[in-house]
Design a protein around this motif. Sequence first.
Motif, PDB file in Angstrom:
ATOM      1  N   ASP A  94      75.307 -64.857 102.595  1.00 35.32           N
ATOM      2  CA  ASP A  94      74.601 -65.546 103.519  1.00 35.32           C
ATOM      3  C   ASP A  94      75.401 -66.041 104.761  1.00 35.32           C
ATOM      4  OD1 ASP A  94      72.418 -64.836 102.267  1.00 35.32           O
ATOM      5  OD2 ASP A  94      72.021 -66.829 101.165  1.00 35.32           O
ATOM      6  N   LEU A  95      76.657 -66.435 104.453  1.00 39.60           N
ATOM      7  CA  LEU A  95      77.383 -67.052 105.554  1.00 39.60           C
ATOM      8  C   LEU A  95      78.316 -65.962 106.342  1.00 39.60           C
ATOM      9  CD1 LEU A  95      79.012 -69.888 103.446  1.00 39.60           C
ATOM     10  CD2 LEU A  95      77.298 -70.081 105.230  1.00 39.60           C
ATOM     11  N   LEU A  96      78.575 -64.613 105.495  1.00 37.39           N
ATOM     12  CA  LEU A  96      79.311 -63.606 106.091  1.00 37.39           C
ATOM     13  C   LEU A  96      78.408 -63.047 107.229  1.00 37.39           C
ATOM     14  CD1 LEU A  96      80.774 -61.827 103.321  1.00 37.39           C
ATOM     15  CD2 LEU A  96      82.031 -62.303 105.465  1.00 37.39           C
ATOM     16  N   THR A  97      77.081 -62.919 106.867  1.00 36.45           N
ATOM     17  CA  THR A  97      76.144 -62.463 108.062  1.00 36.45           C
ATOM     18  C   THR A  97      75.726 -63.448 109.446  1.00 36.45           C
ATOM     19  OG1 THR A  97      74.135 -63.370 106.907  1.00 36.45           O
ATOM     20  CG2 THR A  97      74.957 -61.188 106.279  1.00 36.45           C
ATOM     21  N   GLY A  98      76.311 -64.465 109.292  1.00 35.67           N
ATOM     22  CA  GLY A  98      76.358 -65.233 110.273  1.00 35.67           C
ATOM     23  C   GLY A  98      77.268 -65.174 111.501  1.00 35.67           C
ATOM     24  N   TRP A  99      78.295 -64.333 111.118  1.00 33.51           N
ATOM     25  CA  TRP A  99      79.594 -64.273 111.870  1.00 33.51           C
ATOM     26  C   TRP A  99      80.355 -62.883 111.903  1.00 33.51           C
ATOM     27  CZ3 TRP A  99      84.419 -62.746 110.513  1.00 33.51           C
ATOM     28  CH2 TRP A  99      84.946 -63.019 108.880  1.00 33.51           C
ATOM     29  N   TRP A 100      80.104 -62.051 110.916  1.00 38.36           N
ATOM     30  CA  TRP A 100      81.017 -61.133 110.834  1.00 38.36           C
ATOM     31  C   TRP A 100      80.309 -59.548 111.566  1.00 38.36           C
ATOM     32  CZ3 TRP A 100      82.259 -58.135 105.767  1.00 38.36           C
ATOM     33  CH2 TRP A 100      83.207 -57.572 105.695  1.00 38.36           C
ATOM     34  N   THR A 101      80.190 -59.590 112.695  1.00 38.79           N
ATOM     35  CA  THR A 101      79.888 -59.086 113.872  1.00 38.79           C
ATOM     36  C   THR A 101      80.212 -59.276 115.291  1.00 38.79           C
ATOM     37  OG1 THR A 101      77.566 -59.513 114.461  1.00 38.79           O
ATOM     38  CG2 THR A 101      77.767 -57.950 112.666  1.00 38.79           C
ATOM     39  N   PRO A 102      80.642 -58.442 116.059  1.00 37.83           N
ATOM     40  CA  PRO A 102      80.951 -58.768 117.420  1.00 37.83           C
ATOM     41  C   PRO A 102      79.537 -59.581 118.168  1.00 37.83           C
ATOM     42  CG  PRO A 102      81.591 -56.477 117.186  1.00 37.83           C
ATOM     43  CD  PRO A 102      80.589 -56.921 115.911  1.00 37.83           C
ATOM     44  N   ASP A 103      79.694 -59.784 119.235  1.00 41.49           N
ATOM     45  CA  ASP A 103      78.605 -60.504 119.825  1.00 41.49           C
ATOM     46  C   ASP A 103      77.537 -59.687 120.284  1.00 41.49           C
ATOM     47  OD1 ASP A 103      80.143 -62.894 120.080  1.00 41.49           O
ATOM     48  OD2 ASP A 103      80.589 -62.905 122.071  1.00 41.49           O
ATOM     49  N   ASP A 104      76.311 -60.133 120.217  1.00 42.89           N
ATOM     50  CA  ASP A 104      75.154 -59.311 120.500  1.00 42.89           C
ATOM     51  C   ASP A 104      74.762 -58.321 119.382  1.00 42.89           C
ATOM     52  OD1 ASP A 104      74.990 -60.563 123.006  1.00 42.89           O
ATOM     53  OD2 ASP A 104      76.384 -59.417 123.995  1.00 42.89           O
ATOM     54  N   LEU A 105      75.248 -58.399 118.111  1.00 43.81           N
ATOM     55  CA  LEU A 105      75.175 -57.505 117.279  1.00 43.81           C
ATOM     56  C   LEU A 105      74.478 -58.172 115.774  1.00 43.81           C
ATOM     57  CD1 LEU A 105      77.830 -54.958 117.350  1.00 43.81           C
ATOM     58  CD2 LEU A 105      75.695 -54.603 118.497  1.00 43.81           C
ATOM     59  N   ARG A 106      73.979 -57.514 114.812  1.00 44.34           N
ATOM     60  CA  ARG A 106      73.603 -58.426 113.737  1.00 44.34           C
ATOM     61  C   ARG A 106      73.767 -57.461 112.588  1.00 44.34           C
ATOM     62  NH1 ARG A 106      69.160 -56.305 111.349  1.00 44.34           N
ATOM     63  NH2 ARG A 106      68.027 -54.716 112.458  1.00 44.34           N
ATOM     64  N   VAL A 107      74.208 -58.067 111.268  1.00 44.54           N
ATOM     65  CA  VAL A 107      74.552 -57.375 110.158  1.00 44.54           C
ATOM     66  C   VAL A 107      73.232 -56.915 109.661  1.00 44.54           C
ATOM     67  CG1 VAL A 107      74.898 -57.313 107.531  1.00 44.54           C
ATOM     68  CG2 VAL A 107      76.428 -58.901 109.660  1.00 44.54           C
ATOM     69  N   SER A 108      73.078 -55.404 109.384  1.00 43.49           N
ATOM     70  CA  SER A 108      71.896 -54.806 109.096  1.00 43.49           C
ATOM     71  C   SER A 108      71.944 -54.359 107.563  1.00 43.49           C
ATOM     72  CB  SER A 108      71.430 -53.596 109.790  1.00 43.49           C
ATOM     73  OG  SER A 108      72.503 -52.670 109.759  1.00 43.49           O
ATOM     74  N   GLU A 109      73.239 -54.153 107.107  1.00 33.83           N
ATOM     75  CA  GLU A 109      73.407 -54.026 105.398  1.00 33.83           C
ATOM     76  C   GLU A 109      74.644 -54.514 105.361  1.00 33.83           C
ATOM     77  OE1 GLU A 109      73.975 -50.054 102.480  1.00 33.83           O
ATOM     78  OE2 GLU A 109      73.339 -49.953 104.445  1.00 33.83           O
ATOM     79  N   LEU A 110      74.801 -55.063 103.976  1.00 33.43           N
ATOM     80  CA  LEU A 110      76.247 -55.806 103.702  1.00 33.43           C
ATOM     81  C   LEU A 110      76.151 -55.493 102.088  1.00 33.43           C
ATOM     82  CD1 LEU A 110      78.788 -57.270 104.105  1.00 33.43           C
ATOM     83  CD2 LEU A 110      77.475 -59.394 104.050  1.00 33.43           C
ATOM     84  N   VAL A 111      77.040 -54.897 101.488  1.00 36.61           N
ATOM     85  CA  VAL A 111      77.746 -54.991 100.214  1.00 36.61           C
ATOM     86  C   VAL A 111      78.840 -55.438 100.200  1.00 36.61           C
ATOM     87  CG1 VAL A 111      78.004 -53.281  98.262  1.00 36.61           C
ATOM     88  CG2 VAL A 111      76.278 -52.896  99.715  1.00 36.61           C
ATOM     89  N   PHE A 112      78.984 -56.460  99.514  1.00 28.56           N
ATOM     90  CA  PHE A 112      80.297 -57.297  99.399  1.00 28.56           C
ATOM     91  C   PHE A 112      80.604 -57.735  97.941  1.00 28.56           C
ATOM     92  CE2 PHE A 112      83.157 -59.388 102.042  1.00 28.56           C
ATOM     93  CZ  PHE A 112      83.783 -60.358 101.491  1.00 28.56           C
ATOM     94  N   GLU A 113      81.413 -56.780  97.090  1.00 28.36           N
ATOM     95  CA  GLU A 113      81.737 -56.881  95.967  1.00 28.36           C
ATOM     96  C   GLU A 113      83.348 -57.549  95.986  1.00 28.36           C
ATOM     97  OE1 GLU A 113      78.885 -53.375  94.128  1.00 28.36           O
ATOM     98  OE2 GLU A 113      81.059 -53.109  94.074  1.00 28.36           O
ATOM     99  N   ALA A 114      83.516 -58.807  95.853  1.00 26.24           N
ATOM    100  CA  ALA A 114      84.973 -59.555  96.181  1.00 26.24           C
ATOM    101  C   ALA A 114      85.437 -59.575  94.895  1.00 26.24           C
ATOM    102  CB  ALA A 114      84.450 -60.822  96.719  1.00 26.24           C
ATOM    103  N   ARG A 115      85.999 -58.272  94.514  1.00 29.46           N
ATOM    104  CA  ARG A 115      86.900 -58.326  93.319  1.00 29.46           C
ATOM    105  C   ARG A 115      87.646 -57.208  93.845  1.00 29.46           C
ATOM    106  NH1 ARG A 115      84.447 -54.183  90.721  1.00 29.46           N
ATOM    107  NH2 ARG A 115      82.190 -54.076  90.679  1.00 29.46           N
ATOM    108  N   PRO A 116      88.986 -57.021  93.156  1.00 28.14           N
ATOM    109  CA  PRO A 116      89.755 -55.617  93.397  1.00 28.14           C
ATOM    110  C   PRO A 116      88.858 -54.591  92.778  1.00 28.14           C
ATOM    111  CG  PRO A 116      91.114 -57.529  92.589  1.00 28.14           C
ATOM    112  CD  PRO A 116      89.617 -58.015  92.463  1.00 28.14           C
ATOM    113  N   GLY A 117      89.005 -53.448  93.770  1.00 18.69           N
ATOM    114  CA  GLY A 117      88.233 -52.394  93.206  1.00 18.69           C
ATOM    115  C   GLY A 117      86.866 -52.244  93.963  1.00 18.69           C
ATOM    116  N   GLY A 118      86.063 -53.593  94.173  1.00 15.10           N
ATOM    117  CA  GLY A 118      84.959 -53.581  94.460  1.00 15.10           C
ATOM    118  C   GLY A 118      84.447 -53.053  95.804  1.00 15.10           C
TER     119      GLY A 118
END
Length: 305
Positions: A142-166
């Motif tokens: 929920d926090l990543l989608t607030g910043w993880w794109t350049p200006d004027d873009l939005r996150v439309s899909e995000l899979v984020f399995e934060a573990r080695p190999g994820g």
Amino acid sequence: MDALLSALADPARWRLVSLLAERPRPVGVLAELAEARQPQTTKHLQTLERVGVVTSQRNGQRRVYALRPDALRELAAELSRLAAVADRSGGPLTTYERYGRSVEVELLAARGAGWADGRSFRFSRSLAGSPELVWRHLTEVDLLTGWWTPDDLRVSELVFEARPGGRLVLEYRDAEDAHGSDLVAGRGEGRFVDVCPGESLAYQLSPLLPDGAGLAFTAHVDYRLRPTGTGTDLDVHYRITDSAVDAADIVAGIEIGFGQSLDKLVANIAEESRGVTGTNSTGSTGGTDSTSASTTDRPDTRSTK
């Protein structure tokens, strides 16, 4: 204003406006100078009169038309205002032109496969939050989608399995493209390499070329967090391998786009540190829906930590 612009868009009417700027003239003379038939000229003049560009009066047997300059001044003022908005210092047009120059440079360099291998970018930001807070913004969906794109873009899909190999999948669209009416602006897929909460995060992410033409390159991205007396220093190393010839326009946008993303991260953390919920560049909270984007363009935002 729309009616005025529509009236002036016709070349024949614009010719009449140009003639009337010189002096008031009767219909017959205007038709002759414009090399048009008098009935057509009369209709054009009536259209211009309805939108307030010209005025007319009887003079014996003739009807004489004159220009009303105030209407043109109002139009000129509005056009100047729009130009000033587009040309504001440091605005989106500046970024657009900077990106265009970068694309030209990279296209000249893209002579064969592997042309950008070894290219690296380093980014540093000082953040007003603790390493724990920064880590949340780096790893919580929920926090990543607030910043993880350049200006004027939005996150439309995000899979984020934060573990080695994820798994890691990031897709984004134009911020105003709410229903998938335009093409995907960018998509990357990869894997996590290192996850050390509060200290370091590393992943490999490969942007996809348009039309399923393969991978543009592999980005090796390494985040390092260091606590300071006022918050956290964040250092990011972005390195390229396996670059394809057609990746020039994507490589050209790394420094600008990734830098813009980190600037939004800085702003969002500063707001949260002040007790205000972070927002993205479009003013939304950056929240996402768990429904898969494959059928509805509502982002798939899975996170496993």
